[in-house]
Design an enzyme around this catalytic site. Sequence first.
Site, short mmCIF file in Angstrom:
data_model
loop_
_atom_site.label_atom_id
_atom_site.label_comp_id
_atom_site.label_asym_id
_atom_site.label_seq_id
_atom_site.Cartn_x
_atom_site.Cartn_y
_atom_site.Cartn_z
N HIS A 113 0.85 -1.19 0.00
CA HIS A 113 0.00 0.00 0.00
C HIS A 113 0.89 1.24 0.00
O HIS A 113 1.84 1.33 0.78
CB HIS A 113 -0.91 0.00 1.23
CG HIS A 113 -1.84 1.16 1.25
ND1 HIS A 113 -2.93 1.25 0.39
CD2 HIS A 113 -1.83 2.31 1.97
CE1 HIS A 113 -3.55 2.40 0.61
NE2 HIS A 113 -2.89 3.05 1.56
N GLU A 147 -10.02 -5.94 7.23
CA GLU A 147 -10.22 -4.49 7.06
C GLU A 147 -9.39 -3.98 5.89
O GLU A 147 -8.33 -4.53 5.59
CB GLU A 147 -9.78 -3.75 8.33
CG GLU A 147 -10.75 -3.91 9.48
CD GLU A 147 -10.07 -3.56 10.78
OE1 GLU A 147 -9.58 -2.44 10.90
OE2 GLU A 147 -10.02 -4.44 11.66
N ASP A 149 -6.78 -2.22 3.77
CA ASP A 149 -5.41 -1.73 3.97
C ASP A 149 -5.01 -1.77 5.45
O ASP A 149 -4.33 -0.86 5.96
CB ASP A 149 -5.24 -0.31 3.41
CG ASP A 149 -5.46 -0.27 1.91
OD1 ASP A 149 -5.07 -1.24 1.24
OD2 ASP A 149 -6.05 0.71 1.42
N GLN A 177 10.33 2.73 -4.62
CA GLN A 177 10.62 1.99 -3.38
C GLN A 177 9.75 0.74 -3.26
O GLN A 177 10.17 -0.26 -2.69
CB GLN A 177 10.42 2.90 -2.16
CG GLN A 177 11.36 4.09 -2.14
CD GLN A 177 12.83 3.69 -2.15
OE1 GLN A 177 13.20 2.59 -1.68
NE2 GLN A 177 13.69 4.54 -2.66
C1 GAR Z 1 0.78 0.59 -6.26
O1 GAR Z 1 1.16 1.89 -5.96
C2 GAR Z 1 0.24 -0.11 -5.04
O2 GAR Z 1 0.92 0.25 -3.87
C3 GAR Z 1 -1.18 0.38 -5.02
O3 GAR Z 1 -1.58 0.33 -6.36
C4 GAR Z 1 -0.44 0.58 -7.18
C5 GAR Z 1 -0.35 -0.52 -8.22
O4 GAR Z 1 0.68 -0.25 -9.14
N1 GAR Z 1 -2.02 -0.43 -4.17
C6 GAR Z 1 -3.00 0.07 -3.42
O5 GAR Z 1 -3.31 1.24 -3.45
C7 GAR Z 1 -3.72 -0.93 -2.52
N2 GAR Z 1 -4.55 -0.26 -1.61
P1 GAR Z 1 1.20 -1.38 -10.10
O6 GAR Z 1 -0.04 -1.99 -10.77
O7 GAR Z 1 2.05 -0.65 -11.10
O8 GAR Z 1 1.96 -2.39 -9.31
#
Ligand code: GAR
Length: 240
Positions: A113, A147, A149, A177
């Site tokens: 997250h 829950e 996240d 990161q």
């Molecule tokens: C990432 O930033 C991940 O942390 C976020 O979605 C993006 C997916 O990027 N996840 C959330 O927000 C979950 N609550 P990606 O498809 O390029 O890996």
Amino acid sequence: MRARPASIVVLISGSGSNLQAILDATHDGVIDAQVSAVISNNQDAFGLQRAHRAGVDTHFIDPQRYTTRAEFDLALMQCIDRYHPALVVLAGYLRILSKEFVDHYYGRLVNIHPSLLPKFPGLKTHQRVLENGDTEHGVTVHFVNAELDAGPLIAQVRVPVHADDDALSLAERVLEQEHRLYPLVIKWFIDRRLKLRENTVLLDGVALRSPVQLAPDSSKVTINGTSETTDRTINHDKAE
Ligand code: GAR
């Protein structure tokens, strides 16, 4: 006879850049496992193409074919369980999971997250960090509970917020990161160094009082306030 590599199933909804970092780490042998399937609730997710390119099974499960979340999640579980995963990885999977699903994979279900949880669960985290005037932001990997996240925190990377940042520049700094942190945590799990026991996260048998902190610019990790060095630096320049 060589044992079969551990199986990882990855769930995605979008670009799949974290998936790419994981695919690269398994391909390079940094993570001693194979991504056996990538499943999406979005037919157009670019991550499905990444998986296909890597020769990994892909599945699209169409939420519109199911009237309830429970039915959808049951189909999802059936699809996942065919691959007998040691670990189920949520990598930008933007759909709420039922309690049945979370219970079924409890202790072997992780999420990434883009915030320093417990701050800013939910969407638009970068914008909300800016609006809140925070000077620090980051990414968290955690075991999943029912829950949104939430769930026991495993590890984080913190990054600075600059005066001239917008949501896009901040998202880029965090995503860079994410691509370091997620493969590292998955490696710990696959190497059986990381476990969840009765809501407590254990790394090398030691209960974490707070999430492990990985330095943004080196392989240094801080565990329960004590600095150590990672046994192997993970730097996935290929993920974009
Ligand atoms: C990432 O930033 C991940 O942390 C976020 O979605 C993006 C997916 O990027 N996840 C959330 O927000 C979950 N609550 P990606 O498809 O390029 O890996």
